[in-house]
Scaffold this active site. Structure first.
Site, PDB file in Angstrom:
ATOM      1  CG  ASP A   1      -1.906  -0.915   1.368  1.00  0.00           C
ATOM      2  OD1 ASP A   1      -2.165  -1.546   0.350  1.00  0.00           O
ATOM      3  OD2 ASP A   1      -2.501  -1.039   2.449  1.00  0.00           O
TER       4      ASP A   1
ATOM      5  CE  LYS B   1      -7.707  -0.557  -3.363  1.00  0.00           C
ATOM      6  NZ  LYS B   1      -7.409  -1.265  -2.137  1.00  0.00           N
TER       7      LYS B   1
ATOM      8  CG  MET C   1     -10.471   5.118   5.333  1.00  0.00           C
ATOM      9  SD  MET C   1     -11.165   3.783   4.354  1.00  0.00           S
ATOM     10  CE  MET C   1     -12.054   2.842   5.575  1.00  0.00           C
TER      11      MET C   1
HETATM   12  N1  SAH Z   1      -5.565  -1.461   7.527  1.00  0.00           N
HETATM   13  C1  SAH Z   1      -5.335  -0.148   8.097  1.00  0.00           C
HETATM   14  C2  SAH Z   1      -6.428   0.830   7.747  1.00  0.00           C
HETATM   15  C3  SAH Z   1      -6.533   1.146   6.284  1.00  0.00           C
HETATM   16  S1  SAH Z   1      -7.762   2.353   5.929  1.00  0.00           S
HETATM   17  C4  SAH Z   1      -5.165  -0.274   9.616  1.00  0.00           C
HETATM   18  O1  SAH Z   1      -5.436  -1.344  10.167  1.00  0.00           O
HETATM   19  O2  SAH Z   1      -4.759   0.698  10.235  1.00  0.00           O
HETATM   20  C5  SAH Z   1      -6.808   3.812   5.946  1.00  0.00           C
HETATM   21  C6  SAH Z   1      -7.130   4.646   7.150  1.00  0.00           C
HETATM   22  O3  SAH Z   1      -6.406   4.179   8.277  1.00  0.00           O
HETATM   23  C7  SAH Z   1      -6.724   6.089   7.030  1.00  0.00           C
HETATM   24  O4  SAH Z   1      -7.710   6.845   6.336  1.00  0.00           O
HETATM   25  C8  SAH Z   1      -6.654   6.516   8.483  1.00  0.00           C
HETATM   26  O5  SAH Z   1      -7.935   6.753   9.020  1.00  0.00           O
HETATM   27  C9  SAH Z   1      -6.097   5.268   9.125  1.00  0.00           C
HETATM   28  N2  SAH Z   1      -4.632   5.322   9.288  1.00  0.00           N
HETATM   29  C10 SAH Z   1      -3.732   4.495   8.758  1.00  0.00           C
HETATM   30  N3  SAH Z   1      -2.484   4.835   9.151  1.00  0.00           N
HETATM   31  C11 SAH Z   1      -2.620   5.906   9.956  1.00  0.00           C
HETATM   32  C12 SAH Z   1      -1.699   6.710  10.674  1.00  0.00           C
HETATM   33  N4  SAH Z   1      -0.384   6.477  10.651  1.00  0.00           N
HETATM   34  N5  SAH Z   1      -2.199   7.730  11.414  1.00  0.00           N
HETATM   35  C13 SAH Z   1      -3.534   7.963  11.459  1.00  0.00           C
HETATM   36  N6  SAH Z   1      -4.426   7.234  10.789  1.00  0.00           N
HETATM   37  C14 SAH Z   1      -3.993   6.210  10.053  1.00  0.00           C
END
Ligand code: SAH
Length: 352
Positions: free
Chosen positions: A127, A149, A263
């Site tokens: 990703d 994406k 998100m």
């Molecule tokens: N699989 C991932 C989530 C993917 S969806 C997980 O388990 O964390 C993507 C969303 O994850 C982003 O829009 C945000 O809301 C959150 N996210 C991912 N990394 C982040 C980070 N370092 N800080 C804050 N939010 C994060």
């Protein structure tokens, strides 16, 4: 094969002890083994031109009975080597896919299993949220493919392309790691990937990761649950994709619970409006964490009713995670954090 031990004259007895210990482990047959591998180098390369397959041939050979046969001086050692070289037919070598959670940014959040999977991988399909510091932990010769994406893209088409990539590389006999930010099975479409792999009978496994809610809670000192303040935590996607039911806002607005909203940067006004309309208190604390666990982490805190205004004022961008609930009172006000040389990110300055 050379193994050298020296203490630079500081402790010769210690050096001797270590040498004795190693001699019991590493006997002279290793020298014969090295000689055979040196002599056969060209044939092995010719047989397995692909570095990943060559590595696997070596692993199989060294984990099998060949080293013991050499050690015993067994006359069958030569035949064992030849049959390993012939029988490891690359076309019959089945690939596999491991869905791996990379954690939420800080490479220190990788699990040991994730690290091992990364170092074993021939191909890494990752990703956009997976940063270069994590990819650097992969083997040098691994192929890294960015399938992040992007806004404005057709995400379903991208996902279909990811599935095809995983299948093609697995069928080519590669060890594939599908590397997700956070955890693969939390809002990462990892579930769809699993179903696809199952349907196509591709060997697969999952290595969990630290999801954003956990990483952001830890990085800001917000307990997701706490006696008297919150007895449950809900992971909520602010956007549901086409055909999805809207969230049950009345249930989500009940007091003494924590919402971790993923998100959400484009949906803050909507989330706030729905929760307030469903009865969540206007003064419910929130913590909005941008780039959680990374050196450029920022945290904006305040009362729910002010959330859209504060997020706009501080120009909060994705990726950001929103924590809403009584527990968020434990986060700082507006804090910019910076990584210490060794240790968790620390709060440097606070502003209203
Ligand atoms: N699989 C991932 C989530 C993917 S969806 C997980 O388990 O964390 C993507 C969303 O994850 C982003 O829009 C945000 O809301 C959150 N996210 C991912 N990394 C982040 C980070 N370092 N800080 C804050 N939010 C994060």
């Amino acid at each position: 094969l050379q193994v050298a031990i020296s203490t630079g004259g500081a402790a010769p007895v210690l050096a001797r002890r270590l040498r004795q210990r190693l001699e019991t482990e590493l006997d002279e047959s290793l020298s014969a083994l090295t000689d055979v591998l040196a002599r056969e180098r060209a044939r092995i390369r010719w047989r397995f031109p692909h570095p990943g397959r060559r590595r696997r041939f070596f692993e199989r050979l060294l984990d099998g009975e060949w080293p013991q046969q050499l050690r015993r001086g067994d006359v069958n050692a030569n035949a064992t080597f030849e049959s390993a070289l012939q029988s490891s037919d690359p076309s019959r070598c089945l690939g596999e896919v491991t869905l791996v959670g990379a954690g939420s940014g800080d490479p220190g959040l990788l699990t040991l299993k994730a690290l091992r999977a990364l170092q074993d991988a021939d191909v890494i399909v990752h990703d956009r949220l997976v940063g270069p510091a994590i990819l650097e932990l992969a083997r040098r010769d691994a192929e890294c493919i960015d399938v992040g994406k992007r806004v404005g893209e057709d995400h379903d088409a991208t996902q279909a392309r990811i599935h095809e990539l995983l299948l093609a590389h697995a069928r080519a006999g590669h060890r594939v790691v599908r590397l997700h930010g956070g955890d693969p099975l939390v809002f990462g479409r990892g579930g769809e990937e699993l179903a696809f792999l199952r349907a196509h009978a591709v060997a697969h496994a999952v290595v969990p990761g630290i999801t954003a809610a956990l990483a952001c809670a830890a990085a800001t000192g917000v307990p997701l649950t706490q006696r008297g303040l919150s007895r449950s935590v809900t992971l909520l996607a602010a956007r549901g994709g086409e055909n999805s039911q809207p969230p049950h806002w009345h249930a989500l607005a009940a007091p003494n619970q924590t919402l971790a909203v993923y998100m959400g940067t484009g949906e803050l006004a909507n989330v706030t409006r729905e929760l307030l309309a469903a009865g969540r208190g206007a003064d419910t604390p929130f913590a909005l964490v941008e780039n959680g666990s990374l050196p450029n982490q920022r945290v904006v805190t305040g009362a729910l009713a002010d959330l859209p205004r504060l997020a706009r004022a501080h120009d909060v961008r994705a990726p950001a995670l929103l924590l809403i609930g009584e527990v968020a009172v434990h986060a700082g006000r507006v804090a910019r954090t910076e990584r210490c040389s060794n240790g968790p990110p620390r709060v440097l300055s606070e502003a209203a």
